[in-house]
Enzyme design. Sequence first.
Site, PDB file in Angstrom:
ATOM      1  CG  HIS A  21      -1.875  -1.083   1.389  1.00  0.00           C
ATOM      2  ND1 HIS A  21      -2.008  -1.819   2.544  1.00  0.00           N
ATOM      3  CD2 HIS A  21      -2.784  -1.602   0.521  1.00  0.00           C
ATOM      4  CE1 HIS A  21      -2.976  -2.723   2.402  1.00  0.00           C
ATOM      5  NE2 HIS A  21      -3.444  -2.624   1.174  1.00  0.00           N
ATOM      6  CE  LYS A  45     -10.669  -7.533   1.579  1.00  0.00           C
ATOM      7  NZ  LYS A  45      -9.629  -6.662   1.024  1.00  0.00           N
ATOM      8  NE  ARG A  94      -2.986  -8.123  -4.360  1.00  0.00           N
ATOM      9  CZ  ARG A  94      -3.643  -8.507  -3.288  1.00  0.00           C
ATOM     10  NH1 ARG A  94      -3.007  -8.709  -2.163  1.00  0.00           N
ATOM     11  NH2 ARG A  94      -4.947  -8.712  -3.321  1.00  0.00           N
ATOM     12  CB  SER A 132      -4.026  -6.859   4.822  1.00  0.00           C
ATOM     13  OG  SER A 132      -3.689  -5.604   4.293  1.00  0.00           O
TER      14      SER A 132
HETATM   15  O1  PNS Z   1      -8.878  -3.054  -0.556  1.00  0.00           O
HETATM   16  P1  PNS Z   1     -10.181  -3.500   0.036  1.00  0.00           P
HETATM   17  O2  PNS Z   1     -10.010  -3.761   1.487  1.00  0.00           O
HETATM   18  O3  PNS Z   1     -10.752  -4.685  -0.698  1.00  0.00           O
HETATM   19  O4  PNS Z   1     -11.192  -2.275  -0.135  1.00  0.00           O
HETATM   20  C1  PNS Z   1     -12.570  -2.430  -0.355  1.00  0.00           C
HETATM   21  C2  PNS Z   1     -13.275  -1.056  -0.200  1.00  0.00           C
HETATM   22  C3  PNS Z   1     -13.114  -0.552   1.217  1.00  0.00           C
HETATM   23  C4  PNS Z   1     -12.671  -0.072  -1.165  1.00  0.00           C
HETATM   24  C5  PNS Z   1     -14.781  -1.254  -0.550  1.00  0.00           C
HETATM   25  O5  PNS Z   1     -15.322  -2.280   0.226  1.00  0.00           O
HETATM   26  C6  PNS Z   1     -15.598   0.027  -0.338  1.00  0.00           C
HETATM   27  O6  PNS Z   1     -15.554   0.908  -1.162  1.00  0.00           O
HETATM   28  N1  PNS Z   1     -16.329   0.113   0.804  1.00  0.00           N
HETATM   29  C7  PNS Z   1     -17.158   1.253   1.140  1.00  0.00           C
HETATM   30  C8  PNS Z   1     -18.640   0.958   0.880  1.00  0.00           C
HETATM   31  C9  PNS Z   1     -18.947   1.060  -0.604  1.00  0.00           C
HETATM   32  O7  PNS Z   1     -18.917   2.111  -1.192  1.00  0.00           O
HETATM   33  N2  PNS Z   1     -19.235  -0.113  -1.211  1.00  0.00           N
HETATM   34  C10 PNS Z   1     -19.532  -0.198  -2.642  1.00  0.00           C
HETATM   35  C11 PNS Z   1     -18.250  -0.245  -3.470  1.00  0.00           C
HETATM   36  S1  PNS Z   1     -18.582  -0.325  -5.187  1.00  0.00           S
END
Ligand code: PNS
Length: 165
Positions: A21, A45, A94, A132
């Site tokens: 990150h 998650k 990735r 992570s």
């Molecule tokens: O890298 P990650 O942990 O997979 O990130 C996922 C994240 C946090 C970017 C995604 O779950 C998110 O945007 N969450 C906020 C709620 C939301 O807007 N969900 C719809 C996404 S299209």
Amino acid sequence: MEKDKLTAVYPGTFDPLTNGHVSLVKRGLDIFDEIVVAVALHSPKKPLFSLQERVDMVQQAFDPFPQVTGEPFEGLLIDYVRTKKAKAILRGMRAVADFEYEFQMALMNRRLDRNIQTIFLMTDYKWLYISSTLIKDVARLGGDITGLVPQNVQLELLKKCRDEV
Ligand code: PNS
């Protein structure tokens, strides 16, 4: 007249922040004037660290970079990006395995607001294999994670693993 600053939001669960990150944010600074590392409350998650702990680790790790801020956000990412007046969502990719998930999120976010673009940077080859989740697994089982996460994160992770026992 001073040009408007180009801001990107780099969202994630960051449970915890890894050197993958950090590398992505540093490379993002070649493109954007400011990057907001946005730590999500609502993520699919189930995090090991609380939202506050994750934000604290991000803020500490990026303390030497005044162009980078770490903040929590809740609710829809796209709403948060609008409040920041950011033009872009920054994400790392990735490998092919990430593609489908990233593609779905990017298209959904685009449907929600066509004025905000998702920009992908390929993860540096040095960090292609880390996540992570994998780092937490290794740390929990007593493996050495030196060099894979910022030092402050390593300390917090070791503390958390000790508390879990
Ligand atoms: O890298 P990650 O942990 O997979 O990130 C996922 C994240 C946090 C970017 C995604 O779950 C998110 O945007 N969450 C906020 C709620 C939301 O807007 N969900 C719809 C996404 S299209």
